[in-house]
Write a protein that holds these residues in place. Structure first.
Motif, PDB file in Angstrom:
ATOM      1  N   ARG A  13     -11.256  -3.082   2.152  1.00 21.72           N
ATOM      2  CA  ARG A  13      -9.874  -2.727   1.850  1.00 21.72           C
ATOM      3  C   ARG A  13      -9.455  -3.243   0.472  1.00 21.72           C
ATOM      4  NH1 ARG A  13      -7.561   1.326   3.832  1.00 21.72           N
ATOM      5  NH2 ARG A  13      -5.550   0.360   3.362  1.00 21.72           N
ATOM      6  N   ARG A  14      -9.963  -4.413   0.067  1.00 22.65           N
ATOM      7  CA  ARG A  14      -9.642  -4.914  -1.267  1.00 22.65           C
ATOM      8  C   ARG A  14     -10.207  -3.991  -2.345  1.00 22.65           C
ATOM      9  NH1 ARG A  14     -10.614 -10.069   1.060  1.00 22.65           N
ATOM     10  NH2 ARG A  14     -12.757 -10.063   0.279  1.00 22.65           N
ATOM     11  N   ALA A  15     -11.444  -3.500  -2.115  1.00 19.12           N
ATOM     12  CA  ALA A  15     -12.031  -2.560  -3.074  1.00 19.12           C
ATOM     13  C   ALA A  15     -11.218  -1.263  -3.124  1.00 19.12           C
ATOM     14  CB  ALA A  15     -13.484  -2.271  -2.704  1.00 19.12           C
ATOM     15  N   PHE A  16     -10.730  -0.824  -1.974  1.00 19.00           N
ATOM     16  CA  PHE A  16      -9.917   0.382  -1.921  1.00 19.00           C
ATOM     17  C   PHE A  16      -8.612   0.190  -2.703  1.00 19.00           C
ATOM     18  CE2 PHE A  16      -6.497   2.736   0.290  1.00 19.00           C
ATOM     19  CZ  PHE A  16      -6.925   4.030   0.025  1.00 19.00           C
ATOM     20  N   GLU A  18      -8.162  -1.866  -5.155  1.00 14.42           N
ATOM     21  CA  GLU A  18      -8.522  -1.916  -6.575  1.00 14.42           C
ATOM     22  C   GLU A  18      -8.585  -0.511  -7.162  1.00 14.42           C
ATOM     23  OE1 GLU A  18      -9.094  -4.308  -8.777  1.00 14.42           O
ATOM     24  OE2 GLU A  18      -8.749  -6.018  -7.461  1.00 14.42           O
ATOM     25  N   ARG A  19      -9.190   0.409  -6.414  1.00 15.03           N
ATOM     26  CA  ARG A  19      -9.287   1.789  -6.899  1.00 15.03           C
ATOM     27  C   ARG A  19      -7.904   2.424  -7.000  1.00 15.03           C
ATOM     28  NH1 ARG A  19     -13.668   1.761  -3.256  1.00 15.03           N
ATOM     29  NH2 ARG A  19     -12.453   2.892  -1.684  1.00 15.03           N
ATOM     30  N   LEU A  20      -7.021   2.114  -6.042  1.00 15.18           N
ATOM     31  CA  LEU A  20      -5.660   2.644  -6.120  1.00 15.18           C
ATOM     32  C   LEU A  20      -4.942   2.152  -7.369  1.00 15.18           C
ATOM     33  CD1 LEU A  20      -4.188   2.496  -2.488  1.00 15.18           C
ATOM     34  CD2 LEU A  20      -4.922   4.500  -3.766  1.00 15.18           C
ATOM     35  N   ARG A  21      -5.048   0.868  -7.663  1.00 16.02           N
ATOM     36  CA  ARG A  21      -4.355   0.336  -8.835  1.00 16.02           C
ATOM     37  C   ARG A  21      -4.937   0.898 -10.120  1.00 16.02           C
ATOM     38  NH1 ARG A  21      -4.003  -4.417  -5.496  1.00 16.02           N
ATOM     39  NH2 ARG A  21      -6.052  -5.117  -6.205  1.00 16.02           N
ATOM     40  N   ALA A  22      -6.278   1.088 -10.163  1.00 18.29           N
ATOM     41  CA  ALA A  22      -6.881   1.680 -11.356  1.00 18.29           C
ATOM     42  C   ALA A  22      -6.390   3.108 -11.561  1.00 18.29           C
ATOM     43  CB  ALA A  22      -8.407   1.645 -11.235  1.00 18.29           C
ATOM     44  N   ASP A  40       1.684  10.438  -4.256  1.00 19.33           N
ATOM     45  CA  ASP A  40       0.300  10.889  -4.346  1.00 19.33           C
ATOM     46  C   ASP A  40      -0.681   9.836  -3.838  1.00 19.33           C
ATOM     47  OD1 ASP A  40       1.282  13.202  -5.399  1.00 19.33           O
ATOM     48  OD2 ASP A  40       0.801  12.712  -7.493  1.00 19.33           O
ATOM     49  N   LEU A  41      -0.405   8.565  -4.101  1.00 21.72           N
ATOM     50  CA  LEU A  41      -1.311   7.491  -3.679  1.00 21.72           C
ATOM     51  C   LEU A  41      -0.986   6.966  -2.278  1.00 21.72           C
ATOM     52  CD1 LEU A  41      -1.655   5.407  -6.983  1.00 21.72           C
ATOM     53  CD2 LEU A  41      -3.019   7.340  -6.171  1.00 21.72           C
ATOM     54  N   ARG A  42       0.105   7.456  -1.683  1.00 20.83           N
ATOM     55  CA  ARG A  42       0.510   7.064  -0.336  1.00 20.83           C
ATOM     56  C   ARG A  42       0.748   5.557  -0.246  1.00 20.83           C
ATOM     57  NH1 ARG A  42      -3.090  10.795   3.854  1.00 20.83           N
ATOM     58  NH2 ARG A  42      -2.384  12.813   3.027  1.00 20.83           N
ATOM     59  N   VAL A  43       1.509   5.048  -1.193  1.00 26.08           N
ATOM     60  CA  VAL A  43       1.939   3.650  -1.185  1.00 26.08           C
ATOM     61  C   VAL A  43       3.449   3.639  -1.367  1.00 26.08           C
ATOM     62  CG1 VAL A  43      -0.257   2.776  -2.073  1.00 26.08           C
ATOM     63  CG2 VAL A  43       1.548   3.430  -3.669  1.00 26.08           C
ATOM     64  N   THR A  44       4.056   2.453  -1.227  1.00 23.21           N
ATOM     65  CA  THR A  44       5.503   2.359  -1.348  1.00 23.21           C
ATOM     66  C   THR A  44       5.932   2.415  -2.812  1.00 23.21           C
ATOM     67  OG1 THR A  44       5.473  -0.062  -1.446  1.00 23.21           O
ATOM     68  CG2 THR A  44       5.574   0.959   0.743  1.00 23.21           C
ATOM     69  N   VAL A  45       7.178   2.840  -3.034  1.00 21.15           N
ATOM     70  CA  VAL A  45       7.717   2.893  -4.387  1.00 21.15           C
ATOM     71  C   VAL A  45       7.805   1.488  -4.984  1.00 21.15           C
ATOM     72  CG1 VAL A  45       9.748   3.507  -5.755  1.00 21.15           C
ATOM     73  CG2 VAL A  45       8.979   5.032  -3.912  1.00 21.15           C
ATOM     74  N   ARG A  46       8.137   0.490  -4.175  1.00 19.77           N
ATOM     75  CA  ARG A  46       8.236  -0.871  -4.678  1.00 19.77           C
ATOM     76  C   ARG A  46       6.897  -1.374  -5.180  1.00 19.77           C
ATOM     77  NH1 ARG A  46      11.483  -4.883  -0.878  1.00 19.77           N
ATOM     78  NH2 ARG A  46      11.070  -6.149  -2.740  1.00 19.77           N
ATOM     79  N   SER A  47       5.789  -1.016  -4.503  1.00 18.76           N
ATOM     80  CA  SER A  47       4.466  -1.421  -4.981  1.00 18.76           C
ATOM     81  C   SER A  47       4.168  -0.797  -6.342  1.00 18.76           C
ATOM     82  CB  SER A  47       3.391  -1.018  -3.962  1.00 18.76           C
ATOM     83  OG  SER A  47       3.540  -1.738  -2.760  1.00 18.76           O
ATOM     84  N   VAL A  48       4.489   0.484  -6.490  1.00 17.38           N
ATOM     85  CA  VAL A  48       4.240   1.160  -7.766  1.00 17.38           C
ATOM     86  C   VAL A  48       5.109   0.548  -8.861  1.00 17.38           C
ATOM     87  CG1 VAL A  48       4.290   3.367  -8.980  1.00 17.38           C
ATOM     88  CG2 VAL A  48       3.539   3.279  -6.585  1.00 17.38           C
ATOM     89  N   SER A  65      -7.186  -7.450  -9.003  1.00 16.06           N
ATOM     90  CA  SER A  65      -6.871  -8.411  -7.956  1.00 16.06           C
ATOM     91  C   SER A  65      -7.406  -9.788  -8.304  1.00 16.06           C
ATOM     92  CB  SER A  65      -7.487  -7.949  -6.622  1.00 16.06           C
ATOM     93  OG  SER A  65      -7.325  -8.928  -5.634  1.00 16.06           O
ATOM     94  N   LYS A  66      -6.626 -10.794  -8.006  1.00 17.06           N
ATOM     95  CA  LYS A  66      -7.042 -12.175  -8.223  1.00 17.06           C
ATOM     96  C   LYS A  66      -7.627 -12.786  -6.962  1.00 17.06           C
ATOM     97  CE  LYS A  66      -3.503 -12.897 -11.741  1.00 17.06           C
ATOM     98  NZ  LYS A  66      -3.084 -11.483 -11.720  1.00 17.06           N
ATOM     99  N   GLY A  67      -7.814 -11.966  -5.922  1.00 20.96           N
ATOM    100  CA  GLY A  67      -8.404 -12.472  -4.686  1.00 20.96           C
ATOM    101  C   GLY A  67      -7.366 -13.140  -3.806  1.00 20.96           C
ATOM    102  N   PRO A  68      -7.785 -13.590  -2.630  1.00 20.34           N
ATOM    103  CA  PRO A  68      -6.849 -14.238  -1.716  1.00 20.34           C
ATOM    104  C   PRO A  68      -6.346 -15.557  -2.273  1.00 20.34           C
ATOM    105  CG  PRO A  68      -9.094 -14.474  -0.922  1.00 20.34           C
ATOM    106  CD  PRO A  68      -9.155 -13.523  -2.081  1.00 20.34           C
ATOM    107  N   ALA A  69      -5.168 -15.943  -1.848  1.00 20.54           N
ATOM    108  CA  ALA A  69      -4.577 -17.191  -2.332  1.00 20.54           C
ATOM    109  C   ALA A  69      -5.392 -18.395  -1.915  1.00 20.54           C
ATOM    110  CB  ALA A  69      -3.147 -17.317  -1.810  1.00 20.54           C
ATOM    111  N   SER A  70      -6.074 -18.314  -0.774  1.00 19.26           N
ATOM    112  CA  SER A  70      -6.925 -19.406  -0.312  1.00 19.26           C
ATOM    113  C   SER A  70      -7.996 -18.825   0.599  1.00 19.26           C
ATOM    114  CB  SER A  70      -6.105 -20.458   0.435  1.00 19.26           C
ATOM    115  OG  SER A  70      -5.493 -19.888   1.579  1.00 19.26           O
ATOM    116  N   LEU A  71      -9.048 -19.584   0.812  1.00 20.50           N
ATOM    117  CA  LEU A  71     -10.136 -19.137   1.672  1.00 20.50           C
ATOM    118  C   LEU A  71      -9.721 -19.234   3.140  1.00 20.50           C
ATOM    119  CD1 LEU A  71     -13.153 -20.838  -0.122  1.00 20.50           C
ATOM    120  CD2 LEU A  71     -12.434 -18.446  -0.282  1.00 20.50           C
ATOM    121  N   PRO A  72     -10.270 -18.382   4.003  1.00 18.94           N
ATOM    122  CA  PRO A  72      -9.947 -18.490   5.435  1.00 18.94           C
ATOM    123  C   PRO A  72     -10.428 -19.811   6.001  1.00 18.94           C
ATOM    124  CG  PRO A  72     -11.758 -16.947   5.081  1.00 18.94           C
ATOM    125  CD  PRO A  72     -11.205 -17.267   3.726  1.00 18.94           C
TER     126      PRO A  72
END
Length: 353
Positions: A13-16, A18-22, A40-48, A65-72
């Protein structure tokens, strides 16, 4: 879901994302409107809008993406240890039954790893590693797993017999259908318990014996015979003569040798039935291991019938019950895909020629 509790996105999902933001960065460069990009990208207006501000300040690199804030809290290595503990079952960890709940798994994680999870965090952790909440299959305590494995191995012998005789592989089982099903729901006004009128003699039931017939290159067949409670001889179940007549009917309809597989019901083992089997060269019989209904595809047929035709029904009289069961069985006779699926579910499907 907080990342520290094992939530967040999976690597896929993170890779997906990334492709959306690109792709969003390319649309920004073309001057597309924010609402159009979000649609078109099926995301919220606030995200865009947030992506557009980051892109305006730092370009495409700012959207990476800078990755998760911390490891699980539990790494993949520790989760593998948790899986081994879960495989031991709740009884091994002090609980009185055999079901895993999120609360129990949370407690186990605390005991074993000294990590603090929330119920929601445990659910996300399990789902991310391919675990789901499922309805367990029931197995008898008396079941001998060694005998069941040997019985599964006997399929090779049955398969060779079927191929050598060019015969039908036939499974038999019987079941009873009651006037009062396990559950029946109806809509009603809130605060008023609905009442469904049924006959007080709820012990009236219908017994059905069925044969599921399979042969490579042929359509699967379902042959059945119902038997109501009220029989002239006073019996409440099938006699060996009833099974004899059912097998004889199947032989006439199938038009070929039969390799019959059924359980160890005492009626199947009577002297009269053994004589009948010995006198028919077109009939070969195998016994299933004790307490192994999962090896019989007819059990799957009963399950389908109870989840469809007789589900959520409160029958008014025995005739209503008999009519409903007969209708459901007739419909299944034309559902060859369902019959084949019941055999596949047992893992005993013979190979095609």
């Amino acid at each position: 879901m907080r990342y520290a509790q094992g939530g967040g996105l999976t690597a896929e999902r993170r890779a997906f994302r990334e492709r959306l933001r690109a792709e969003a960065a390319e649309r920004f460069a073309r001057g597309d409107d924010t609402a159009v990009v979000a649609h078109d990208l099926r995301v919220t207006v606030r995200s865009v809008q947030r992506w557009r501000r980051a892109w305006a300040e730092g370009g495409t690199q700012a959207l990476a993406s800078k990755g998760p804030a911390s490891l699980p809290l539990l790494s993949d290595e520790l989760f593998a240890v948790l899986e081994r503990e879960l495989d031991k079952g709740p009884l091994a960890h002090g609980w009185p039954d055999q079901t895993w709940t999120l609360a129990r798994i949370t407690t186990l994680i605390g005991r074993r790893f000294h990590r603090s999870y929330t119920i929601q965090g445990v659910a996300a952790l399990l789902k991310r590693h391919g675990w789901t909440c499922q309805l367990p299959a029931r197995r008898a305590l008396e079941r001998d797993e060694t005998a069941v494995r040997l019985g599964e191995g006997d399929l090779a012998a049955r398969g060779m017999t079927v191929a050598a005789l060019d015969a039908w592989l036939v499974f038999e089982d019987e079941a009873g259908f009651s006037m009062t099903p396990p559950t029946a729901r109806t809509w009603s006004r809130r605060g008023r318990t609905p009442v469904v009128r049924v006959r007080g003699r709820s012990r009236r039931r219908l017994s059905v014996a069925a044969l599921a017939c399979y042969k490579p290159g042929e359509r699967s067949r379902l042959i059945y015979r119902p038997s109501p409670d009220a029989r002239p001889d006073g019996r409440k179940s099938f006699s060996w003569q009833d099974y004899r007549d059912l097998i004889q009917t199947a032989h006439q309809q199938l038009g070929g040798p039969i390799v019959l597989v059924w359980d160890n019901l005492n009626t199947h083992l009577t002297a009269g039935m053994r004589r009948y089997i010995a006198e028919r060269d077109w009939l070969t019989v195998y016994q299933l291991p004790p307490y192994s209904p999962d090896l019989n595809p007819v059990e799957g047929i009963w399950s389908v019938l109870r989840r469809t035709t007789t589900a959520n029904r409160a029958f008014a009289d025995p005739h209503d019950l008999i009519t409903a069961v007969r209708r459901g069985l007739r419909q299944l006779q034309y559902r060859h895909d369902v019959l084949d699926g019941c055999l596949t579910g047992t893992g005993l499907a013979p190979a095609s020629p």
